[in-house]
Design an enzyme around this catalytic site. Structure first.
Site, PDB file in Angstrom:
ATOM      1  N   LYS A   1       0.833  -1.198   0.000  1.00  0.00           N
ATOM      2  CA  LYS A   1       0.000   0.000   0.000  1.00  0.00           C
ATOM      3  C   LYS A   1       0.870   1.251   0.000  1.00  0.00           C
ATOM      4  O   LYS A   1       2.002   1.214   0.470  1.00  0.00           O
ATOM      5  CB  LYS A   1      -0.856   0.015   1.280  1.00  0.00           C
TER       6      LYS A   1
ATOM      7  N   ASP B   1      -6.957  -3.323  11.051  1.00  0.00           N
ATOM      8  CA  ASP B   1      -7.512  -4.314  10.126  1.00  0.00           C
ATOM      9  C   ASP B   1      -7.930  -5.613  10.825  1.00  0.00           C
ATOM     10  O   ASP B   1      -8.277  -6.596  10.174  1.00  0.00           O
ATOM     11  CB  ASP B   1      -6.496  -4.588   9.001  1.00  0.00           C
TER      12      ASP B   1
ATOM     13  N   ARG C   1     -10.214 -11.570   2.586  1.00  0.00           N
ATOM     14  CA  ARG C   1     -11.092 -12.630   2.081  1.00  0.00           C
ATOM     15  C   ARG C   1     -10.405 -13.990   2.113  1.00  0.00           C
ATOM     16  O   ARG C   1     -11.079 -15.023   2.198  1.00  0.00           O
ATOM     17  CB  ARG C   1     -11.558 -12.266   0.667  1.00  0.00           C
TER      18      ARG C   1
HETATM   19  N1  BES Z   1      -7.764  -3.722   4.781  1.00  0.00           N
HETATM   20  C1  BES Z   1      -8.068  -3.313   3.472  1.00  0.00           C
HETATM   21  C2  BES Z   1      -9.373  -2.540   3.358  1.00  0.00           C
HETATM   22  C3  BES Z   1      -9.471  -1.235   4.100  1.00  0.00           C
HETATM   23  C4  BES Z   1      -9.264  -0.030   3.426  1.00  0.00           C
HETATM   24  C5  BES Z   1      -9.824  -1.200   5.418  1.00  0.00           C
HETATM   25  C6  BES Z   1      -9.394   1.168   4.105  1.00  0.00           C
HETATM   26  C7  BES Z   1      -9.934   0.002   6.109  1.00  0.00           C
HETATM   27  C8  BES Z   1      -9.729   1.181   5.446  1.00  0.00           C
HETATM   28  C9  BES Z   1      -8.176  -4.526   2.549  1.00  0.00           C
HETATM   29  O1  BES Z   1      -7.404  -5.619   2.880  1.00  0.00           O
HETATM   30  C10 BES Z   1      -7.727  -4.088   1.188  1.00  0.00           C
HETATM   31  O2  BES Z   1      -6.615  -3.714   1.064  1.00  0.00           O
HETATM   32  N2  BES Z   1      -8.641  -4.183   0.209  1.00  0.00           N
HETATM   33  C11 BES Z   1      -8.339  -3.833  -1.122  1.00  0.00           C
HETATM   34  C12 BES Z   1      -8.986  -4.849  -2.030  1.00  0.00           C
HETATM   35  C13 BES Z   1      -8.572  -4.737  -3.464  1.00  0.00           C
HETATM   36  C14 BES Z   1      -7.131  -5.118  -3.619  1.00  0.00           C
HETATM   37  C15 BES Z   1      -9.474  -5.620  -4.284  1.00  0.00           C
HETATM   38  C16 BES Z   1      -8.887  -2.448  -1.401  1.00  0.00           C
HETATM   39  O3  BES Z   1      -9.983  -2.130  -0.941  1.00  0.00           O
HETATM   40  O4  BES Z   1      -8.203  -1.665  -2.050  1.00  0.00           O
HETATM   41 ZN    ZN Z   2      -6.977  -5.779   4.915  1.00  0.00          ZN
HETATM   42 ZN    ZN Z   3      -5.431  -5.477   2.082  1.00  0.00          ZN
END
Ligand code: BES
Ligand code: ZN
Ligand code: ZN
Length: 489
Positions: free
Chosen positions: A270, A281, A344
């Site tokens: 990220k 998380d 997931r």
């Molecule tokens: N933990 C994140 C989601 C998240 C984002 C939680 C902001 C709290 C605040 C999750 O694991 C993630 O990174 N999701 C990705 C999924 C994508 C790669 C399909 C996302 O939402 O960008």
């Molecule tokens: Zn996550």
């Molecule tokens: Zn993630």
């Protein structure tokens, strides 16, 4: 804080702070507020007449009593328009009152109940009081001593209302403290709240309330999907299984909470802006642990199996790569498109395991997608479910009384195309086709089979950047109260 319920006359109860309410536009004061106003020689009504206080929701004004009543001070808190009184208005007013009490260092606070169904009003008042006075202790070398209110007493004139008020208070105490505990877990950073630490915490909690707790090794269980996330971290992954048994005749509900103690994104790393927030998380796991505590304390009439997968998502030479294909607990193969779609991966193994242990209805809670934050902000969680859909409706119903808003997002058939892989049974996400909360739901649904199921995406609601009403900025502990209420139906 000790919470009491007493029958009595509000003007005769000794305390540091007495809380009474007014509605907006009240021409004439009634009930407790009127009684207090009379004893204080009309100081409240003259403040209203002078428009120093108007009764807007969460507006407040403090009065000295100079010995005219037993209370040392009186706080008048506005409840807005009487016709628009809701449980959230009561929660917010309660939070205003308890925060003022802390500020002026009142040890014993007495409050009346707003005019409403007495059990519901008592529940909301106590929720607002407990949740509204929460503060994370933190780790400062010189801890600033937080002033704590020692006693909070609800005073009611009518004897016959007391049992209902007591029932409301008791349930609110249990689930509000549970919610605050979940907030503590979420606030703790990833170096302090490792998977092992959270597992120990769950074990300790289980001892306290009489749940069975097993701490398992995902390697031994064959949690291939979860392990692909954990591989890059030095922290040892854990799977916690908590069980609450009511009766062999009752249905068995499976609860699963995403427990990623830190989500760096893994190799699909990220950006660094706000990356520290990814210590939150594991908010789904924290909620599920505390839901189990409250369910045990309230002795809900369901059997519950909670499966809580805990690990960290880090980039490393051993970490899974985008493009890798892994075999999940169920045997289904998954092509990893992004190592950042890791939640997931934990969910599918944990859900299938809960099914194997006998859960016949599943609810999972996860900070799953940034898309859910985009869609609903920090106001509502996204909820999705099977076609049957009854659990989703029941949970949304419960969320209306808890005030933890939930909005249903669709799981359209068409989204299944987004997850087709050329080389595996499914891929973990898609690149740039949108609808990521729904696609996350579709991924989980693919392993559910016919089990009735609801999926709650709390990515936006688990953590607030600005305080809102009775919730201060930071972790919210959502959806502890909603799911405990759903379980106690
Ligand atoms: N933990 C994140 C989601 C998240 C984002 C939680 C902001 C709290 C605040 C999750 O694991 C993630 O990174 N999701 C990705 C999924 C994508 C790669 C399909 C996302 O939402 O960008
Ligand atoms: Zn996550
Ligand atoms: Zn993630």
């Amino acid at each position: 804080m000790k919470i009491n319920v007493k029958v009595g006359n509000i003007t005769q109860i000794t305390c540091d702070l007495l809380v009474v309410n007014i509605f907006k536009g009240d021409k004439k004061l009634t009930g407790a507020t009127k009684a207090v106003d009379t004893m204080l020689k009309g100081i409240i009504s003259s403040s209203i007449n002078n428009r120093e206080i108007e009764g807007n929701s969460s507006e407040s004004m403090l009065f000295q009593t100079f010995g005219r009543i037993a209370a040392k001070k009186v706080l008048v808190v506005g409840l807005g328009d009487q016709k628009k009184l809701t449980l959230d208005v009561i929660r917010n007013a309660a939070a205003v009152a308890i925060r003022s009490a802390k500020k002026i260092k009142s040890e014993h606070v007495v409050s009346v109940l707003p005019e409403f169904d007495s059990e519901l009003a008592a529940t909301a008042l106590v929720e607002g009081t407990i949740i509204g006075s929460y503060k994370f202790a933190g780790y400062k070398k010189k801890q600033d001593r937080e002033f704590l209110v020692k006693e909070f007493t609800i005073v009611e004139r009518e004897h016959k209302k007391i049992p209902k008020i007591k029932a409301g208070v008791r349930q609110a105490e249990i689930w509000s403290y549970a919610q605050n505990n979940a907030r503590d877990l979420v606030h703790a950073p990833a170096n302090k709240m490792t998977p092992s630490k959270i597992a120990e915490y769950a074990a300790q909690m289980s001892k306290e309330v009489g749940l069975s707790c097993k701490i398992l090794d995902p390697k031994k269980l064959g949690f291939g999907a979860m392990l692909s996330v954990a591989e890059g971290s030095k922290d040892i992954p854990k799977v916690v299984v908590l069980r609450y048994k009511h009766s062999p005749k009752a249905e068995t509900i499976g609860l699963v909470g995403k427990g990623v103690t830190f989500d760096s994104g893994g190799i699909s790393i990220k950006p660094s802006r706000k990356l520290w927030e990814m210590k939150t998380d594991m908010a789904g796991a924290a909620a599920v642990i505390e839901i189990m505590r409250a369910a045990a304390q309230l002795k809900v009439r369901k059997n519950i199996i909670a499966v809580i997968p805990l690990c960290e998502n880090m980039p490393d030479g051993k970490a899974a790569r985008p493009g890798d294909v892994i075999t999940s607990y169920s045997g289904k193969t998954v092509e990893i498109i992004s190592t950042d779609a890791e939640g997931r991966m934990l969910l599918i193994d944990a859900i299938n395991y809960a099914q194997k242990l006998g859960a016949t209805k599943i609810v999972d809670v996860a900070t799953l997608t940034g898309g859910c934050v985009t869609a609903l902000g920090d106001v509502a969680s996204g909820i999705m479910g099977d076609i049957n859909h009854s659990i989703v409706e029941e949970i949304i119903e419960a969320s209306k009384s808890s005030g933890e808003k939930m909005w249903e997002l669709p799981l359209y058939e068409e989204y299944k195309d987004y997850l087709k892989s050329d080389i595996a049974d499914i891929r973990n996400c898609t690149e740039g086709r949108g609808a990521s909360p729904s696609v996350g739901g579709i991924f989980v649904q693919a392993v559910i089979g016919n089990t009735p199921w609801a999926h709650i995406d709390i990515a936006g609601t688990a953590f607030l950047h600005h305080s809102r009403g009775y919730l201060s900025a930071g972790a919210t502990g959502t959806p502890v109260r909603t799911l405990v209420q759903w379980l106690s139906r």
